[in-house]
Scaffold this active site. Sequence first.
Site, PDB file in Angstrom:
ATOM      1  N   ASN A  31       0.827  -1.214   0.000  1.00  0.00           N
ATOM      2  CA  ASN A  31       0.000   0.000   0.000  1.00  0.00           C
ATOM      3  C   ASN A  31       0.864   1.268   0.000  1.00  0.00           C
ATOM      4  OD1 ASN A  31       0.940   0.176   2.603  1.00  0.00           O
ATOM      5  ND2 ASN A  31      -1.076   0.165   3.591  1.00  0.00           N
ATOM      6  N   SER A 123      11.166 -11.388  14.098  1.00  0.00           N
ATOM      7  CA  SER A 123      12.247 -10.549  14.603  1.00  0.00           C
ATOM      8  C   SER A 123      12.852 -11.186  15.843  1.00  0.00           C
ATOM      9  CB  SER A 123      11.665  -9.183  14.973  1.00  0.00           C
ATOM     10  OG  SER A 123      12.570  -8.452  15.753  1.00  0.00           O
ATOM     11  N   ALA A 124      14.126 -10.906  16.065  1.00  0.00           N
ATOM     12  CA  ALA A 124      14.794 -11.365  17.287  1.00  0.00           C
ATOM     13  C   ALA A 124      14.133 -10.778  18.525  1.00  0.00           C
ATOM     14  CB  ALA A 124      16.260 -10.961  17.249  1.00  0.00           C
ATOM     15  N   TYR A 147       4.988  -4.071  19.555  1.00  0.00           N
ATOM     16  CA  TYR A 147       5.489  -4.535  18.253  1.00  0.00           C
ATOM     17  C   TYR A 147       5.918  -6.003  18.352  1.00  0.00           C
ATOM     18  CZ  TYR A 147       8.925  -5.392  14.563  1.00  0.00           C
ATOM     19  OH  TYR A 147       9.640  -5.965  13.534  1.00  0.00           O
ATOM     20  N   LYS A 151       4.447  -9.710  16.588  1.00  0.00           N
ATOM     21  CA  LYS A 151       5.240 -10.735  15.891  1.00  0.00           C
ATOM     22  C   LYS A 151       5.021 -12.107  16.524  1.00  0.00           C
ATOM     23  CE  LYS A 151       7.168  -8.250  12.724  1.00  0.00           C
ATOM     24  NZ  LYS A 151       6.805  -8.436  11.320  1.00  0.00           N
ATOM     25  N   LEU A 198      20.190   2.755  14.412  1.00  0.00           N
ATOM     26  CA  LEU A 198      21.548   3.310  14.446  1.00  0.00           C
ATOM     27  C   LEU A 198      22.119   3.615  13.059  1.00  0.00           C
ATOM     28  CD1 LEU A 198      24.098   4.036  16.070  1.00  0.00           C
ATOM     29  CD2 LEU A 198      24.794   1.638  15.848  1.00  0.00           C
ATOM     30  N   ARG A 289      18.528   4.551  26.306  1.00  0.00           N
ATOM     31  CA  ARG A 289      17.181   4.628  25.722  1.00  0.00           C
ATOM     32  C   ARG A 289      16.310   3.570  26.415  1.00  0.00           C
ATOM     33  NH1 ARG A 289      16.748   3.461  19.256  1.00  0.00           N
ATOM     34  NH2 ARG A 289      17.367   1.386  19.956  1.00  0.00           N
ATOM     35  N   GLY A 291      14.127   0.580  27.369  1.00  0.00           N
ATOM     36  CA  GLY A 291      13.832  -0.669  26.663  1.00  0.00           C
ATOM     37  C   GLY A 291      15.048  -1.304  26.011  1.00  0.00           C
TER      38      GLY A 291
HETATM   39  P1  NAD Z   1       9.437  -1.240   5.618  1.00  0.00           P
HETATM   40  O1  NAD Z   1       8.533  -0.335   6.364  1.00  0.00           O
HETATM   41  O2  NAD Z   1      10.533  -0.651   4.819  1.00  0.00           O
HETATM   42  O3  NAD Z   1       8.588  -2.189   4.657  1.00  0.00           O
HETATM   43  C1  NAD Z   1       7.264  -2.582   4.946  1.00  0.00           C
HETATM   44  C2  NAD Z   1       6.475  -2.471   3.656  1.00  0.00           C
HETATM   45  O4  NAD Z   1       5.128  -2.889   3.898  1.00  0.00           O
HETATM   46  C3  NAD Z   1       6.399  -1.036   3.119  1.00  0.00           C
HETATM   47  O5  NAD Z   1       6.604  -1.050   1.717  1.00  0.00           O
HETATM   48  C4  NAD Z   1       4.972  -0.590   3.458  1.00  0.00           C
HETATM   49  O6  NAD Z   1       4.482   0.360   2.548  1.00  0.00           O
HETATM   50  C5  NAD Z   1       4.227  -1.915   3.403  1.00  0.00           C
HETATM   51  N1  NAD Z   1       3.038  -1.967   4.238  1.00  0.00           N
HETATM   52  C6  NAD Z   1       2.913  -1.592   5.537  1.00  0.00           C
HETATM   53  N2  NAD Z   1       1.663  -1.831   5.978  1.00  0.00           N
HETATM   54  C7  NAD Z   1       0.972  -2.360   4.940  1.00  0.00           C
HETATM   55  C8  NAD Z   1      -0.349  -2.820   4.763  1.00  0.00           C
HETATM   56  N3  NAD Z   1      -1.242  -2.747   5.765  1.00  0.00           N
HETATM   57  N4  NAD Z   1      -0.721  -3.325   3.559  1.00  0.00           N
HETATM   58  C9  NAD Z   1       0.171  -3.394   2.536  1.00  0.00           C
HETATM   59  N5  NAD Z   1       1.453  -2.971   2.637  1.00  0.00           N
HETATM   60  C10 NAD Z   1       1.848  -2.465   3.831  1.00  0.00           C
HETATM   61  O7  NAD Z   1      10.026  -2.288   6.684  1.00  0.00           O
HETATM   62  P2  NAD Z   1      11.191  -3.350   6.523  1.00  0.00           P
HETATM   63  O8  NAD Z   1      12.345  -2.881   7.337  1.00  0.00           O
HETATM   64  O9  NAD Z   1      11.406  -3.692   5.113  1.00  0.00           O
HETATM   65  O10 NAD Z   1      10.558  -4.568   7.306  1.00  0.00           O
HETATM   66  C11 NAD Z   1       9.852  -5.603   6.632  1.00  0.00           C
HETATM   67  C12 NAD Z   1       9.342  -6.607   7.646  1.00  0.00           C
HETATM   68  O11 NAD Z   1      10.431  -7.117   8.395  1.00  0.00           O
HETATM   69  C13 NAD Z   1       8.362  -6.019   8.666  1.00  0.00           C
HETATM   70  O12 NAD Z   1       7.360  -6.970   8.895  1.00  0.00           O
HETATM   71  C14 NAD Z   1       9.211  -5.820   9.890  1.00  0.00           C
HETATM   72  O13 NAD Z   1       8.458  -5.884  11.075  1.00  0.00           O
HETATM   73  C15 NAD Z   1      10.176  -6.979   9.786  1.00  0.00           C
HETATM   74  N6  NAD Z   1      11.436  -6.737  10.490  1.00  0.00           N
HETATM   75  C16 NAD Z   1      12.185  -5.643  10.171  1.00  0.00           C
HETATM   76  C17 NAD Z   1      13.371  -5.403  10.854  1.00  0.00           C
HETATM   77  C18 NAD Z   1      14.216  -4.194  10.512  1.00  0.00           C
HETATM   78  O14 NAD Z   1      15.114  -3.865  11.265  1.00  0.00           O
HETATM   79  N7  NAD Z   1      14.007  -3.506   9.405  1.00  0.00           N
HETATM   80  C19 NAD Z   1      13.804  -6.270  11.860  1.00  0.00           C
HETATM   81  C20 NAD Z   1      13.010  -7.377  12.152  1.00  0.00           C
HETATM   82  C21 NAD Z   1      11.824  -7.625  11.451  1.00  0.00           C
HETATM   83  C1  UD1 Z   2      15.403  -1.894  17.350  1.00  0.00           C
HETATM   84  C2  UD1 Z   2      14.155  -2.407  17.997  1.00  0.00           C
HETATM   85  C3  UD1 Z   2      13.934  -3.842  17.539  1.00  0.00           C
HETATM   86  C4  UD1 Z   2      13.829  -3.890  16.034  1.00  0.00           C
HETATM   87  C5  UD1 Z   2      15.098  -3.290  15.449  1.00  0.00           C
HETATM   88  C6  UD1 Z   2      14.997  -3.194  13.954  1.00  0.00           C
HETATM   89  C7  UD1 Z   2      14.019  -1.153  20.094  1.00  0.00           C
HETATM   90  C8  UD1 Z   2      14.101  -1.235  21.573  1.00  0.00           C
HETATM   91  N1  UD1 Z   2      14.287  -2.296  19.430  1.00  0.00           N
HETATM   92  O1  UD1 Z   2      16.462  -2.733  17.752  1.00  0.00           O
HETATM   93  O2  UD1 Z   2      12.764  -4.367  18.102  1.00  0.00           O
HETATM   94  O3  UD1 Z   2      13.679  -5.224  15.591  1.00  0.00           O
HETATM   95  O4  UD1 Z   2      15.289  -1.964  15.955  1.00  0.00           O
HETATM   96  O5  UD1 Z   2      16.284  -3.030  13.422  1.00  0.00           O
HETATM   97  O6  UD1 Z   2      13.699  -0.120  19.524  1.00  0.00           O
HETATM   98  N2  UD1 Z   2      21.676   3.570  19.139  1.00  0.00           N
HETATM   99  C9  UD1 Z   2      22.305   4.745  19.488  1.00  0.00           C
HETATM  100  N3  UD1 Z   2      21.883   5.905  18.895  1.00  0.00           N
HETATM  101  C10 UD1 Z   2      20.876   5.958  17.985  1.00  0.00           C
HETATM  102  C11 UD1 Z   2      20.239   4.731  17.614  1.00  0.00           C
HETATM  103  C12 UD1 Z   2      20.663   3.570  18.218  1.00  0.00           C
HETATM  104  O7  UD1 Z   2      23.214   4.745  20.314  1.00  0.00           O
HETATM  105  O8  UD1 Z   2      20.541   7.040  17.499  1.00  0.00           O
HETATM  106  C13 UD1 Z   2      22.136   2.293  19.732  1.00  0.00           C
HETATM  107  C14 UD1 Z   2      21.075   1.563  20.552  1.00  0.00           C
HETATM  108  O9  UD1 Z   2      21.105   1.986  21.882  1.00  0.00           O
HETATM  109  C15 UD1 Z   2      21.503   0.104  20.346  1.00  0.00           C
HETATM  110  C16 UD1 Z   2      22.125   0.080  18.960  1.00  0.00           C
HETATM  111  O10 UD1 Z   2      22.464   1.429  18.666  1.00  0.00           O
HETATM  112  O11 UD1 Z   2      22.502  -0.230  21.283  1.00  0.00           O
HETATM  113  C17 UD1 Z   2      21.194  -0.443  17.878  1.00  0.00           C
HETATM  114  O12 UD1 Z   2      19.968   0.279  17.926  1.00  0.00           O
HETATM  115  P1  UD1 Z   2      18.827   0.119  16.821  1.00  0.00           P
HETATM  116  O13 UD1 Z   2      19.437   0.256  15.473  1.00  0.00           O
HETATM  117  O14 UD1 Z   2      17.726   1.051  17.178  1.00  0.00           O
HETATM  118  O15 UD1 Z   2      18.368  -1.382  16.929  1.00  0.00           O
HETATM  119  P2  UD1 Z   2      17.838  -2.199  18.202  1.00  0.00           P
HETATM  120  O16 UD1 Z   2      17.655  -1.335  19.382  1.00  0.00           O
HETATM  121  O17 UD1 Z   2      18.695  -3.384  18.349  1.00  0.00           O
END
Ligand code: NAD
Ligand code: UD1
Length: 334
Positions: A31, A123-124, A147, A151, A198, A289, A291
């Site tokens: 979407n 996700s982890a 969130y 999952k 980050l 931060r 959490g």
């Molecule tokens: P993203 O936001 O870049 O991609 C999500 C996509 O889904 C987007 O294109 C968005 O437009 C679409 N979308 C959202 N809601 C929708 C809906 N209701 N209907 C249709 N499309 C919809 O995120 P991402 O980083 O690519 O993550 C993809 C998946 O992986 C997610 O489910 C996220 O929770 C999971 N995930 C991401 C991370 C991360 O760090 N990026 C870590 C763990 C898990």
């Molecule tokens: C976060 C989410 C996690 C999600 C993931 C996606 C939280 C608590 N967890 O993980 O659920 O799956 O993103 O990638 O939000 N940091 C800084 N400065 C910043 C940003 C981050 O110091 O501006 C540090 C954080 O404290 C952490 C590390 O960088 O130690 C990684 O942070 P981030 O990239 O946000 O990922 P997670 O916290 O691991």
Amino acid sequence: MILVTGGAGYIGSHACVALLSAGEDVVVFDNFSNSSPKALDRVQAICGKPLAVVEGDVRDQAALEKALSEHGCTAVMHFAGLKSVQDSVAEPLEYYDQNVIGSHRLLRAMRATGVRKIVFSSSATVYGTPQFLPYTEQHPLKAVNPYGRTKLVIEEMLRDQHVSDPSWGIAILRYFNPVGAHESGLIGEDPKGVPNNLVPFVAQVAIGRRDRLNIWGNDYNTPDGTGVRDYIHVMDLADGHVSALKLLDTPQCFAVNLGTGAGSSVLDVIRAFEAASGRPIPYDIKPRRPGDIDAYYAATDYATRLLGWKAVRSLETMCADHWRWQSSNPNGYA
Ligand code: NAD
Ligand code: UD1
């Protein structure tokens, strides 16, 4: 034909490249609430191959059924959903709606159209506070924010569905911290607003969109005091999806970590990004931060055994590829 929900997003677009490169046909269902259709033009440019696009919401079961049947889909990769921990605390109902209801509608649409193979983005974060490290797939599951709970609910729904109908093939992939971009620099992560994560923040400091990084705490129980995470290159992650999909030719249900097994601190990431970009990353140390946890990283043995897959790209490559994307697209897809 593989239906890729959320295929225009960060991970989904890279998975589309991996799928097309592996010879699969792809229809993206998105979407565009958090992405740009331009990402899909770029995917097609990288692969020299077209893909189909359906604009729709995963909560719309009828639209999903239409897309699945009209395109003759045999499997689904499900990326669509919301992913900010912070927003999920403020807007839990929106997260349950889009993530849980969206996945439920998708499974119903699959059942109605006889599509029984799904690869799901978990996700982890489902492991919660570490009771031991590295996290193995047997680590107790206890999400600590809305969130993460969405999952976990989806994971349980998928496992229940497999018990009720073992002819389904279900791969639950627990991602660690995806970073980097396709080596072409044509697609990458394009966060809206101020990045929470980050590496996107560091990349915006390097390009001059932000002045300084805040390091959230340097008093953690880690070698240099800053948080330690398992960063994984998004193309390694994408390749892991193709390996998982192949296994689903045999009906089964599994949950597996996609990580590198190695932890890097915030300072490690800053140093690697400075080296990749040739730019300084000024930072300030700020309070922790809420959490955040000290450290976590993946056990990778099961992924290696089950999928015959391993992450191969280094932190240096992740930063170099992320920088190529950021420097050639300073404002993302805009
Ligand atoms: P993203 O936001 O870049 O991609 C999500 C996509 O889904 C987007 O294109 C968005 O437009 C679409 N979308 C959202 N809601 C929708 C809906 N209701 N209907 C249709 N499309 C919809 O995120 P991402 O980083 O690519 O993550 C993809 C998946 O992986 C997610 O489910 C996220 O929770 C999971 N995930 C991401 C991370 C991360 O760090 N990026 C870590 C763990 C898990
Ligand atoms: C976060 C989410 C996690 C999600 C993931 C996606 C939280 C608590 N967890 O993980 O659920 O799956 O993103 O990638 O939000 N940091 C800084 N400065 C910043 C940003 C981050 O110091 O501006 C540090 C954080 O404290 C952490 C590390 O960088 O130690 C990684 O942070 P981030 O990239 O946000 O990922 P997670 O916290 O691991």
